[in-house]
Design a protein around this motif. Structure first.
Motif, short mmCIF file in Angstrom:
data_model
loop_
_atom_site.label_atom_id
_atom_site.label_comp_id
_atom_site.label_asym_id
_atom_site.label_seq_id
_atom_site.Cartn_x
_atom_site.Cartn_y
_atom_site.Cartn_z
N SER A 297 0.80 -1.22 0.00
CA SER A 297 0.00 0.00 0.00
C SER A 297 0.83 1.27 0.00
O SER A 297 0.31 2.34 -0.31
CB SER A 297 -0.90 0.02 1.25
OG SER A 297 -1.72 -1.12 1.31
N ILE A 298 2.11 1.19 0.36
CA ILE A 298 2.94 2.37 0.51
C ILE A 298 3.03 3.14 -0.81
O ILE A 298 3.23 2.55 -1.87
CB ILE A 298 4.34 1.96 1.03
CG1 ILE A 298 5.21 3.19 1.30
CG2 ILE A 298 5.05 1.02 0.08
CD1 ILE A 298 6.53 2.86 1.99
N PRO A 299 2.83 4.45 -0.79
CA PRO A 299 2.88 5.25 -2.03
C PRO A 299 4.31 5.47 -2.50
O PRO A 299 5.27 5.32 -1.74
CB PRO A 299 2.23 6.57 -1.61
CG PRO A 299 2.58 6.68 -0.15
CD PRO A 299 2.53 5.28 0.38
N GLY A 300 4.45 5.85 -3.76
CA GLY A 300 5.76 6.18 -4.30
C GLY A 300 6.53 4.97 -4.76
O GLY A 300 6.02 3.86 -4.85
N ARG A 301 7.80 5.20 -5.04
CA ARG A 301 8.66 4.15 -5.58
C ARG A 301 9.45 3.46 -4.47
O ARG A 301 9.88 4.09 -3.51
CB ARG A 301 9.65 4.75 -6.58
CG ARG A 301 8.95 5.48 -7.71
CD ARG A 301 9.96 6.11 -8.65
NE ARG A 301 9.25 6.90 -9.66
CZ ARG A 301 9.51 8.17 -9.94
NH1 ARG A 301 10.48 8.80 -9.31
NH2 ARG A 301 8.82 8.80 -10.86
N ILE A 302 9.64 2.16 -4.65
CA ILE A 302 10.49 1.40 -3.73
C ILE A 302 11.59 0.75 -4.56
O ILE A 302 11.34 0.11 -5.57
CB ILE A 302 9.69 0.29 -3.01
CG1 ILE A 302 8.57 0.92 -2.16
CG2 ILE A 302 10.60 -0.55 -2.14
CD1 ILE A 302 7.66 -0.11 -1.53
N ILE A 303 12.82 0.95 -4.14
CA ILE A 303 13.96 0.31 -4.80
C ILE A 303 14.19 -1.03 -4.11
O ILE A 303 14.29 -1.09 -2.88
CB ILE A 303 15.22 1.17 -4.71
CG1 ILE A 303 14.94 2.60 -5.19
CG2 ILE A 303 16.36 0.53 -5.50
CD1 ILE A 303 14.30 2.70 -6.55
N MET A 317 13.31 -0.92 -9.50
CA MET A 317 12.12 -0.41 -8.83
C MET A 317 11.16 -1.58 -8.63
O MET A 317 10.79 -2.26 -9.60
CB MET A 317 11.46 0.71 -9.63
CG MET A 317 12.29 1.97 -9.64
SD MET A 317 11.33 3.44 -10.04
CE MET A 317 10.80 3.07 -11.69
N ALA A 318 10.76 -1.82 -7.40
CA ALA A 318 9.96 -2.99 -7.06
C ALA A 318 8.49 -2.65 -6.94
O ALA A 318 8.10 -1.50 -6.80
CB ALA A 318 10.46 -3.58 -5.74
N LEU A 319 7.66 -3.69 -7.00
CA LEU A 319 6.21 -3.58 -6.76
C LEU A 319 5.55 -2.51 -7.63
O LEU A 319 4.73 -1.73 -7.17
CB LEU A 319 5.96 -3.26 -5.28
CG LEU A 319 6.52 -4.27 -4.27
CD1 LEU A 319 6.26 -3.78 -2.85
CD2 LEU A 319 5.91 -5.65 -4.47
N GLN A 320 5.91 -2.49 -8.90
CA GLN A 320 5.39 -1.44 -9.77
C GLN A 320 3.92 -1.64 -10.15
O GLN A 320 3.36 -0.83 -10.88
CB GLN A 320 6.26 -1.33 -11.03
CG GLN A 320 7.63 -0.75 -10.74
CD GLN A 320 7.54 0.56 -9.98
OE1 GLN A 320 7.02 1.54 -10.49
NE2 GLN A 320 8.04 0.59 -8.74
#
Length: 979
Positions: A297-303, A317-320
């Motif tokens: 659910s976290i917004p934005g990009r996760i590396i 970039m994960a969980l796109q």
């Protein structure tokens, strides 16, 4: 043109790629006799501008910098002790020179192509690790826009988790502690109202939460500097079923118990004081960390960490699947632009100082603050805070006298009611403390002030119950690069892994990766612009006032509108702000019920996500076979929802790269049914000076200054998304709690604030990321009216030239009635999946072997690439790219004809790393030379992808989003990860 006129116009020739000879050759390839003829065939005559833009004549680069120095001197940079989320900081010179002012870092694109983005992906992973460690939470993203909007994202995430059905909200309340920053509170008000969130503001110590609350927010330390132990409050909130977000300070967390250890679910804040100048409000990287439960659910990009085709460690970039372009109106957020460049600066600040260095800085600040508090007490000024880190609140009898004395000595404090707030920072010296005391001594009637500085580690101003005991930043990256030599080499080692505009063109459709001229960027580092606090009194930023006023006027003129707000600090924020003006207008005219937004199926993914955030219902409009808006379907749906129609979101030229002939009719249909037209300004690079949103009939548009107006993409951000509106929407532009109406109404285009009508703040600072507005100001100032029009014409020329070269080999999906495209075009790669087993991703990866970043992949049509060359590229660079695409077509033909293997070929195995090419073992049917040097020009300037193709699925199944322990790294000489 005489010699002096040539000097004034020199910038246009340096910004625009093709010269006269190249222009003639390109026109001949297209099959037109002149640039005028090409423009006439491309843009419908009915919407062509009939008069020149009212823009000043251009200045040469030298003239511009000279004139800007005079404007800069109008800013008075006082010593700022205002705080409230913005602090003076020291940018290490090695970071300033080698990162912030380095085109190898600031001209990168968002790292969607991981194989040529490993450098900044590693830096962003460092940022996530830094945030996760300091906040004590397992998961962090790779930055958001600012602290206020990050808090709003947390609120929205909690709301969505607790209220799956927005038509039947069962848990509507969000508690806001009164001791949070005022700008954060203002943004929470903005974001809560459209979606039905009820804010309850009060003292956390007296709050009584029940099952009607989905969440709460507290500030740690508070806006007044006070430090509280929130454990009991968090326990009570959780017992009621509510989540808790803590807005906090990374530097303070080196000394304070982190939010995760206190039981918080989410922590947000700004990383600005980690080496990023205040810049009158930005850009600064916000942070957002959360418990691992929120990973989906976290917004934005996760590396995240994955592996490549050779089994080596690879970042991506994960969980796109959370991305707006995939989930559209069901996206968890409309965030598109982050603040990657500034996140990289903050991460490198932590790498350079390390945990011991950060702690030392924090202790020094806190000791100075404690000394100040003690000495003020001796002067008869009671300090309200019993416990504090860097900010104290002092009760005084005569605020006006303190303000006047402080101004005389060049200081700014934070004034609130009968109290003065003073925030100490990294730049504060012992001498500064004595000078502050002198201000209060003067008002108290004494010139005899002094301070006793006790240099010890005993911080009695921080309660033992929340004193940090856990370690942080243990990873070697934060404990290795502390000499300038090591830091310089580390930065360089990351830079060379990334393809940037200083390597080759980046032909991303819709993203407009044009030249970011050095002259445009140089003043951003000047202290007169970088050193100003965004809440400084108006008489201290007269230079900024002039720049902001002129820029607002020019953007209004360019768009054909009446007024502009510079506050939105990204394109997505601009979309949201524009929709809020429409919503506010309808509400003021008895149209509260108007909540239906028509959006073409081809629209940018942020469009429907922004509409939902603005409290609107999305109704999709079809496209016809030519990719244009289906006017019949639009007309039918506008009539169907006539009584509830809020408006239409439209991109022009279309996302398919075409100037649709029916645009004026489309706008009229919406107006006839009571709606307003929002135009997405992503493709404004094809409009400037030739047509305008106001001319086509729109009511409001946002502008991507990081596209059309030359602000760098910065590896994923910063961006700016000002909105321009017509006369009737002018009263509804965003206001700001820290910019009184008297200061806000300075613009000559009249964007004053009307009480009771305006929208609350959409960004934390009054003018968004104000310091980078200098870039767009310079762009317009140095091009002038003729240069701006010329840039548009060449953007269209370059695109049509590439289209003419490539359409002999590839199917081009859409074009205008005369066979031309706008500033971008779509190449259809879908047929090759059947004929050769080759997909769009294979072409994208193979382009890396030719030294190029792929165009926009599979948007707006899956299985395609969208190419936009921009006006900045000369014919030679356009030809290199076209030659690469033609060579790739030849490679595909070899597969189709059976001369290359369907699975073991140069496209399927792309990109080819230096390690693979130089390995002793080579089992492929094609040669090493074909793999690495497919065309002669590649040998002269080879860019090596640092990893082979990334395994995306592995990374999502095994999510790791912080720096791994050493045991997880690749063993020397091995190609497998150890566990």
């Amino acid at each position: 043109m005489n010699l002096f006129e040539q000097q004034a116009n020199e910038f246009a020739g340096r910004h625009i790629g093709p010269d006269e000879t190249e222009t003639s050759d390109m026109l001949a390839t297209i099959g037109v006799r002149s640039l005028d003829e090409l423009i006439d065939r491309t843009i419908p005559n009915s919407i062509r501008s009939k008069r020149p833009l009212n823009i000043p004549d251009p200045l040469s680069e030298y003239q511009y910098l000279t004139s800007l120095r005079e404007i800069a001197e109008k800013n008075n940079v006082f010593k700022s002790y205002i705080g409230q989320g913005y602090y003076n900081t020291i940018t290490p010179s090695v970071i300033l020179r080698n990162l912030f002012e380095n085109p190898g870092w600031y001209t990168q694109y968002t790292p969607y192509q991981a194989e040529i983005s490993q450098g900044r992906l590693e830096s962003l992973l460092n940022f996530q690790t830094m945030v996760s460690d300091l906040t004590g939470l397992q998961l962090a993203n790779a930055s958001l826009l600012d602290e206020g909007t990050a808090a709003a994202e947390a609120m929205t995430m909690f709301f969505n988790l607790k209220n799956k059905d927005h038509d039947h909200i069962t848990t509507p309340k969000f508690f806001v502690d009164s001791n949070i920053f005022s700008q954060t509170k203002d943004i929470l008000l903005t974001r809560s109202q459209p979606v039905g969130i009820q804010l309850v503001i009060g003292d956390f110590r007296e709050a009584r939460l029940d099952d009607s609350y989905f969440g709460a927010i507290v500030q740690y330390p508070g806006s007044d500097g006070a430090i509280h132990d929130y454990r009991d409050f968090i326990t009570r909130a959780h017992a009621a079923g509510a989540y808790v977000v803590m807005a906090t300070d990374l530097l303070a967390l080196t000394l304070l118990t982190p939010p995760g250890e206190l039981g918080a679910d989410v922590a947000v804040g700004s990383s600005q004081r980690f080496g990023v100048p205040m810049g009158f409000g930005g850009p600064h990287a916000a942070f957002f960390s959360a418990r691992d439960d929120f990973r989906r659910s976290i917004p934005g990009r996760i590396i995240g960490v994955s592996i490549d085709a050779q089994g080596n460690r690879a970042l991506r970039m994960a969980l796109q699947t959370r991305e707006q372009h995939i989930k559209r109106e069901k996206a968890t957020s409309n965030i598109c632009t982050a603040q990657a460049l500034l996140a990289n600066m903050a991460a490198m600040y932590a790498v350079y100082h390390g945990p011991a260095g950060l702690t030392t800085i924090a202790k020094r600040i806190s000791l100075l603050t404690r000394t100040l508090a003690s000495e003020l007490g001796q002067l008869g000024y009671p300090v309200i805070n019993e416990h504090f880190f860097d900010t104290i609140r002092v009760r005084v009898k005569d605020i006006a006298a303190i303000r006047a004395a402080a101004a005389t000595r060049g200081m700014n404090f934070h004034y609130s009611g009968p109290c003065v707030g003073i925030s100490i920072d990294e730049t504060t010296s012992q001498e500064d403390i004595v000078n502050i005391l002198a201000v209060f001594g003067q008002v108290a009637g004494t010139d005899l002030v002094s301070a006793t500085f006790v240099e010890d580690d005993t911080l009695s101003n921080i309660p033992s119950s929340v004193t940090r005991t856990s370690e942080f930043l243990l990873h070697p990256v934060f404990n290795t690069h502390h000499s300038e030599t090591n830091m310089m080499r580390y930065l360089r080692s990351l830079e060379v892994k990334d393809l940037s505009l200083n390597t080759s063109m980046i032909s991303l459709g819709s993203c407009t990766m044009k030249l970011n001229a050095a002259t445009e960027l140089i003043p951003v580092s000047w202290p007169e612009f970088g050193g100003l606090h965004p809440f400084a009194p108006a008489d201290q930023w007269k230079g900024y006032r002039q720049i902001l006023t002129e820029l607002e006027n020019w953007l209004s003129e360019i768009t054909g509108f009446a007024a502009t707000s510079l506050q939105p600090n990204s394109g997505a924020q601009g979309e949201y702000a524009g929709l809020l003006t429409i919503r506010a207008y309808h509400a003021a005219h008895g149209g509260d019920h108007r909540d239906v937004m028509l959006i073409p199926i081809s629209a940018h993914g942020t469009n429907p996500a922004s509409a939902v955030m603005a409290g609107m219902k999305v109704v999709v409009v079809k496209s016809d076979e030519e990719g244009h808006i289906d006017v019949a379907d639009l007309k039918e749906k506008a009539a169907q929802f006539k009584d509830h129609l809020a408006g239409l979101m439209v991109t022009y030229p279309s996302t398919h790269g075409v100037f649709e002939e029916s645009i004026s009719q489309i706008c009229q249909i919406i107006h006839d049914n009571g709606g307003l037209v929002y135009m997405d300004g992503a493709n404004m690079n094809a409009q400037v000076g030739l047509t305008s949103p106001g001319l086509i009939g729109a009511d409001v548009c946002h502008l991507n200054l990081h596209k059309t107006f030359a602000i760098p993409h910065g590896g994923g951000g910063p961006g700016m998304g000002p909105i321009c509106v017509n006369e009737k929407l002018k009263p509804f532009l965003p206001a700001h709690v820290n910019l009184p109406a008297a200061d806000a109404a300075f613009s000559s285009n009249g964007n004053g604030i009307v009480a009771g009508q305006h929208v609350h703040a959409v960004s934390a600072a009054p003018f968004g990321s104000a310091s980078i507005l200098l870039i767009s100001y310079a762009y317009i100032k140095m091009l002038g009216v003729e240069g701006l029009v010329r840039a548009t014409r060449y953007a269209i020329l370059n695109a049509n030239y590439m289209k003419a070269r490539l359409e002999k080999y590839y199917k081009i999906l859409y074009s205008g009635v005369n066979g031309t495209c706008a500033h971008e075009f779509i190449v259809d790669l879908r047929p090759f999946k059947t004929s050769a087993g080759i997909e769009a991703e294979d072409v994208a990866k193979r382009l890396m072997d030719y030294g190029f970043h792929a165009p926009t992949l599979s948007f707006p049509v899956p299985g395609t690439i969208m190419i936009e060359p921009t006006e900045s590229e000369d014919k030679a660079e356009l030809d290199r790219f076209c030659d690469a695409m033609i060579a790739i077509h030849k490679e595909i033909r070899a597969i189709e004809e059976g001369n290359a293997d369907r699975t073991d070929n140069a496209l399927k195995n792309a990109p080819h790393t230096q390690h693979v090419i130089c390995a002793d073992d080579w089992k492929h049917a094609y040669s090493r030379s074909q793999a690495a040097f497919p065309l002669p020009y590649v040998r002269d300037n080879k860019f090596w992808p640092s990893i082979a193709r990334v395994n995306n699925t592995y990374g999502d199944r095994n999510l790791i989003c912080t720096c791994e322990p050493i045991s997880a790294y690749v063993e020397q000489g091995q190609g497998q990860l150890t566990s």
